[in-house]
Motif scaffolding. Structure first.
Motif, PDB file in Angstrom:
ATOM      1  N   ASP A 181       0.701  -1.220   0.026  1.00  0.00           N
ATOM      2  CA  ASP A 181      -0.125   0.324  -0.143  1.00  0.00           C
ATOM      3  C   ASP A 181       0.893   0.880   0.271  1.00  0.00           C
ATOM      4  N   LEU A 182       1.591   1.717  -1.359  1.00  0.00           N
ATOM      5  CA  LEU A 182       2.440   2.635  -1.791  1.00  0.00           C
ATOM      6  C   LEU A 182       1.386   4.604  -1.289  1.00  0.00           C
ATOM      7  N   LYS A 183       0.401   4.243  -0.416  1.00  0.00           N
ATOM      8  CA  LYS A 183      -0.333   5.275  -0.777  1.00  0.00           C
ATOM      9  C   LYS A 183      -0.431   5.807   1.074  1.00  0.00           C
ATOM     10  N   ARG A 184      -0.220   4.753   1.719  1.00  0.00           N
ATOM     11  CA  ARG A 184       0.087   4.094   3.567  1.00  0.00           C
ATOM     12  C   ARG A 184       1.405   4.773   3.713  1.00  0.00           C
ATOM     13  N   ILE A 185       2.547   4.151   2.716  1.00  0.00           N
ATOM     14  CA  ILE A 185       3.929   4.101   2.690  1.00  0.00           C
ATOM     15  C   ILE A 185       3.808   5.737   2.882  1.00  0.00           C
ATOM     16  N   GLY A 186       3.363   6.264   1.801  1.00  0.00           N
ATOM     17  CA  GLY A 186       3.740   7.790   1.437  1.00  0.00           C
ATOM     18  C   GLY A 186       3.099   8.297   2.477  1.00  0.00           C
ATOM     19  N   ASP A 187       1.964   8.505   2.830  1.00  0.00           N
ATOM     20  CA  ASP A 187       1.742   9.368   3.965  1.00  0.00           C
ATOM     21  C   ASP A 187       2.543   8.807   4.774  1.00  0.00           C
ATOM     22  N   GLU A 188       2.902   7.902   5.187  1.00  0.00           N
ATOM     23  CA  GLU A 188       4.102   7.848   6.632  1.00  0.00           C
ATOM     24  C   GLU A 188       5.457   8.898   6.281  1.00  0.00           C
ATOM     25  N   CYS A 189       5.593   8.855   5.430  1.00  0.00           N
ATOM     26  CA  CYS A 189       7.017   8.796   5.197  1.00  0.00           C
ATOM     27  C   CYS A 189       7.147  10.439   5.220  1.00  0.00           C
ATOM     28  N   HIS A 190       5.853  11.110   4.458  1.00  0.00           N
ATOM     29  CA  HIS A 190       5.652  11.967   4.014  1.00  0.00           C
ATOM     30  C   HIS A 190       5.672  13.080   5.536  1.00  0.00           C
ATOM     31  N   ARG A 191       5.013  12.677   6.431  1.00  0.00           N
ATOM     32  CA  ARG A 191       5.032  12.548   7.749  1.00  0.00           C
ATOM     33  C   ARG A 191       5.801  12.801   8.617  1.00  0.00           C
ATOM     34  N   ARG A 192       7.193  12.358   8.547  1.00  0.00           N
ATOM     35  CA  ARG A 192       7.947  11.968   9.133  1.00  0.00           C
ATOM     36  C   ARG A 192       9.290  12.655   7.894  1.00  0.00           C
ATOM     37  N   ASN A 193       9.111  12.839   6.710  1.00  0.00           N
ATOM     38  CA  ASN A 193       9.750  13.751   6.056  1.00  0.00           C
ATOM     39  C   ASN A 193      11.565  12.915   6.257  1.00  0.00           C
ATOM     40  N   ILE A 194      11.066  11.763   5.497  1.00  0.00           N
ATOM     41  CA  ILE A 194      11.780  11.127   4.819  1.00  0.00           C
ATOM     42  C   ILE A 194      11.294  11.058   3.190  1.00  0.00           C
ATOM     43  N   ILE A 195      12.487  10.357   2.563  1.00  0.00           N
ATOM     44  CA  ILE A 195      12.735  10.227   1.405  1.00  0.00           C
ATOM     45  C   ILE A 195      11.828   8.433   0.306  1.00  0.00           C
ATOM     46  N   PHE A 196      11.504   9.155  -0.518  1.00  0.00           N
ATOM     47  CA  PHE A 196      10.657   7.654  -0.559  1.00  0.00           C
ATOM     48  C   PHE A 196      10.833   7.980  -2.406  1.00  0.00           C
ATOM     49  N   VAL A 197      11.029   6.381  -1.927  1.00  0.00           N
ATOM     50  CA  VAL A 197      11.221   6.392  -3.417  1.00  0.00           C
ATOM     51  C   VAL A 197      10.507   5.011  -3.792  1.00  0.00           C
ATOM     52  N   VAL A 198      10.018   4.131  -5.238  1.00  0.00           N
ATOM     53  CA  VAL A 198       9.275   3.520  -5.516  1.00  0.00           C
ATOM     54  C   VAL A 198       9.909   2.775  -6.628  1.00  0.00           C
ATOM     55  N   ASP A 199      10.222   2.100  -6.476  1.00  0.00           N
ATOM     56  CA  ASP A 199      10.319   0.948  -7.597  1.00  0.00           C
ATOM     57  C   ASP A 199       9.491   0.435  -8.248  1.00  0.00           C
ATOM     58  N   GLY A 200       9.102   1.427  -9.549  1.00  0.00           N
ATOM     59  CA  GLY A 200       8.000   0.516 -10.036  1.00  0.00           C
ATOM     60  C   GLY A 200       8.468  -0.426 -11.365  1.00  0.00           C
ATOM     61  N   THR A 201       9.434  -1.598 -11.391  1.00  0.00           N
ATOM     62  CA  THR A 201      10.110  -2.043 -12.533  1.00  0.00           C
ATOM     63  C   THR A 201       8.757  -3.069 -12.651  1.00  0.00           C
ATOM     64  N   GLN A 202       7.990  -3.865 -11.797  1.00  0.00           N
ATOM     65  CA  GLN A 202       7.936  -4.603 -11.668  1.00  0.00           C
ATOM     66  C   GLN A 202       6.189  -4.419 -12.092  1.00  0.00           C
ATOM     67  N   SER A 203       5.565  -3.587 -11.762  1.00  0.00           N
ATOM     68  CA  SER A 203       4.209  -3.214 -11.513  1.00  0.00           C
ATOM     69  C   SER A 203       4.251  -1.948 -12.910  1.00  0.00           C
ATOM     70  N   VAL A 204       4.774  -0.901 -13.147  1.00  0.00           N
ATOM     71  CA  VAL A 204       4.397   0.647 -13.848  1.00  0.00           C
ATOM     72  C   VAL A 204       4.307  -0.071 -15.604  1.00  0.00           C
ATOM     73  N   GLY A 205       3.340   0.103 -15.642  1.00  0.00           N
ATOM     74  CA  GLY A 205       2.409  -0.033 -17.064  1.00  0.00           C
ATOM     75  C   GLY A 205       1.083  -1.091 -16.785  1.00  0.00           C
ATOM     76  N   ILE A 206       1.519  -1.937 -15.476  1.00  0.00           N
ATOM     77  CA  ILE A 206      -0.025  -3.048 -15.206  1.00  0.00           C
ATOM     78  C   ILE A 206      -0.418  -2.334 -14.352  1.00  0.00           C
ATOM     79  N   CYS A 207       0.006  -2.321 -13.208  1.00  0.00           N
ATOM     80  CA  CYS A 207      -1.333  -1.684 -12.477  1.00  0.00           C
ATOM     81  C   CYS A 207      -0.958  -0.373 -12.271  1.00  0.00           C
ATOM     82  N   PRO A 208      -2.021   0.680 -12.063  1.00  0.00           N
ATOM     83  CA  PRO A 208      -2.001   2.290 -11.665  1.00  0.00           C
ATOM     84  C   PRO A 208      -1.362   2.582 -10.812  1.00  0.00           C
TER      85      PRO A 208
END
Length: 117
Positions: free
Chosen positions: A78-105
């Protein structure tokens, strides 16, 4: 003794993702925090990542790098939940989309990632 900066990744992540973060840690004297693979259905990757962010030993996490879908078992994170946590804590959030971009929204604004690879 001051604790070094930390980068959070997942266990059994694609080697190309692991190698680059290992190199960053070597060059910048930080350390990898590796979230262990889920062992029960009660806790999925998302819950384990949040647990790790809440762990007292992980106060110095500066970067979280996770995929949308774990390549080894297809588990959705759940990238939304992880992103919210990272944003709240001022953590850089990197998403590896290699396995999903183009398949999953994916909406980078909604998940608040800093980098999509």
């Amino acid at each position: 003794k001051e604790q070094s900066d930390q980068i959070l990744i997942l266990q059994d992540e694609m080697s190309s993702e692991v190698y680059c973060w290992q190199e960053v840690c070597k060059e910048s004297n930080c350390r990898l925090v590796i979230v262990p693979h889920p062992t029960t259905e009660e806790k999925d990757w998302t819950h384990l990542i949040i647990d790790q962010l809440n762990d007292e030993s992980c106060r110095n996490i500066k970067v979280v790098c996770v995929p949308q879908v774990h390549w080894s078992d297809g588990s959705y994170i759940d990238l939304k939940r992880i992103g919210d946590e990272c944003h709240r804590r001022n953590i850089i959030f990197v998403v590896d989309g290699t396995q999903s971009v183009g398949i999953c929204p994916i909406d980078v604004r909604d998940i608040q990632c800093h980098i999509l690879t």
